[in-house]
Design a protein around this motif. Sequence first.
Motif, PDB file in Angstrom:
ATOM      1  N   TYR A  16       0.892  -1.181  -0.008  1.00 22.77           N
ATOM      2  CA  TYR A  16      -0.059   0.177   0.121  1.00 22.77           C
ATOM      3  C   TYR A  16       0.829   1.455  -0.057  1.00 22.77           C
ATOM      4  O   TYR A  16       0.368   2.258   0.408  1.00 22.77           O
ATOM      5  CB  TYR A  16      -0.925   0.040   1.205  1.00 22.77           C
ATOM      6  CG  TYR A  16      -1.936  -1.145   1.368  1.00 22.77           C
ATOM      7  CD1 TYR A  16      -3.025  -1.358   0.230  1.00 22.77           C
ATOM      8  CD2 TYR A  16      -2.056  -1.730   2.371  1.00 22.77           C
ATOM      9  CE1 TYR A  16      -3.667  -2.254   0.378  1.00 22.77           C
ATOM     10  CE2 TYR A  16      -2.986  -2.963   2.365  1.00 22.77           C
ATOM     11  CZ  TYR A  16      -3.851  -3.246   1.524  1.00 22.77           C
ATOM     12  OH  TYR A  16      -4.704  -4.244   1.526  1.00 22.77           O
TER      13      TYR A  16
ATOM     14  N   LEU B  79      -3.843   6.567   2.873  1.00 20.79           N
ATOM     15  CA  LEU B  79      -4.210   5.560   3.972  1.00 20.79           C
ATOM     16  C   LEU B  79      -3.012   5.990   5.153  1.00 20.79           C
ATOM     17  O   LEU B  79      -1.980   6.309   4.343  1.00 20.79           O
ATOM     18  CB  LEU B  79      -3.766   4.145   3.400  1.00 20.79           C
ATOM     19  CG  LEU B  79      -4.705   3.544   2.621  1.00 20.79           C
ATOM     20  CD1 LEU B  79      -4.406   2.049   2.218  1.00 20.79           C
ATOM     21  CD2 LEU B  79      -6.348   3.415   3.162  1.00 20.79           C
TER      22      LEU B  79
ATOM     23  N   GLY C 122      -5.287   2.665   8.597  1.00 20.34           N
ATOM     24  CA  GLY C 122      -5.939   2.654   7.274  1.00 20.34           C
ATOM     25  C   GLY C 122      -5.451   1.375   6.517  1.00 20.34           C
ATOM     26  O   GLY C 122      -6.181   0.534   5.547  1.00 20.34           O
ATOM     27  N   CYS C 123      -4.098   1.130   6.349  1.00 22.84           N
ATOM     28  CA  CYS C 123      -3.386   0.021   5.696  1.00 22.84           C
ATOM     29  C   CYS C 123      -3.911  -1.303   6.361  1.00 22.84           C
ATOM     30  O   CYS C 123      -4.227  -2.393   5.740  1.00 22.84           O
ATOM     31  CB  CYS C 123      -1.829   0.093   5.795  1.00 22.84           C
ATOM     32  SG  CYS C 123      -1.232   1.268   4.710  1.00 22.84           S
TER      33      CYS C 123
ATOM     34  N   GLU D 209      -7.603  -2.050   5.544  1.00 28.48           N
ATOM     35  CA  GLU D 209      -7.608  -2.582   4.117  1.00 28.48           C
ATOM     36  C   GLU D 209      -7.020  -4.050   4.142  1.00 28.48           C
ATOM     37  O   GLU D 209      -7.770  -4.931   3.445  1.00 28.48           O
ATOM     38  CB  GLU D 209      -6.694  -1.798   3.099  1.00 28.48           C
ATOM     39  CG  GLU D 209      -7.523  -0.284   2.897  1.00 28.48           C
ATOM     40  CD  GLU D 209      -8.874  -0.418   2.265  1.00 28.48           C
ATOM     41  OE1 GLU D 209      -9.062  -1.433   1.651  1.00 28.48           O
ATOM     42  OE2 GLU D 209      -9.664   0.491   2.571  1.00 28.48           O
TER      43      GLU D 209
END
Length: 351
Positions: free
Chosen positions: A13, A22, A26-27, A30
């Motif tokens: 990412y 992100l 956030g990573c 996901e």
Amino acid sequence: MSDIKRCVSLYSYQDEFYLGKLDLEGCLRETAATGATGVELLAEQMIRKFPLPIETKDFRDQWFEWMKKYNLTPACYDAFLENHIYDNRTLTLKEQVNMMNRDIRLASLLGFPVLRTLVSTPMDVIEGSLPYAEEMGVKIGLEVHAPFSLNSGWADGYMEMIKRTGTKFFGFVPDMGIFCKNIPDVVRDKARRHGAKEECIKIVDDAYAKRVANGFTKIKYDLNLGKANMEYRMANGMAEMMDAVKAAGGGPADLEYAGSSFTYSWSEPQDIIDNIDYIFHTHAKFYNVHEDLEETAVALPEVIEAYKKAGYTGFLSSEYEGGEHLRADLDVDSIEQVRRHQAAMKKYIGK
């Protein structure tokens, strides 16, 4: 049903992280959304002011809260031995071992059972770090990245050390870039965008297909990695291929494509079965997964089948590397690519 587990390397990412789409959480979010249960972390890339935050209880509490929130397990900590931090000298052996031990400690603090180290890490540094790795319960895995390979003179050099020391805390992290039956299509498409000629592309593609059919001459063990790499390239027909591209009027884009073809290699999946006792983690490298879940470079079905036959119970970690061939000209959607790759692995693993 296989016991193989699925993981995502947060390296995948990097474009979204760099652009601020992100953050670290956030990573992780996901990653969980793909159905993966493991996480691979590049702390130096995604933890600001590294390594100081890891030393704080607040950060570690937050990290483990995220693991619980997203139902994730720390799988592999990616370390980078930076032994050229001074302009006038290389770090001493003691300094390098201390740096490796620092990373082992940081990996342990965040709950990682495996630390990935790069192929450029000197063997005496690895051997000097083994007592602390055993003390901390963190296994050191050397990345087997193309053009290196298992079942080769290069790997034999490390196997000798494993057998001599009797260690259970040093082994390998294969990277699926060593299982490419074709040059990635995103690399070929980039060459075309940059002006490569179809005739020259065919010369390179045919040469790669010939290497796959005949079997690659494998790289030898040598402390001088640059020398070993160049010998490997020459033994696999680089000079003849470059001459053919030049004779066909190849320009910079053609020569770049030709040179890049040696970034990938093909090893028989049997190598996995033969060395399974020494494999601690796996980089499921990929470059481009199409909507039909086919990755056209890496022989994903064959490789996963070898892992299943070997009884592997570790993680296969999605590591997206196609973005580097897009970002100068096109948008990168790592989130979708990782989603597709995880779906493809789920299909071939069987869960």
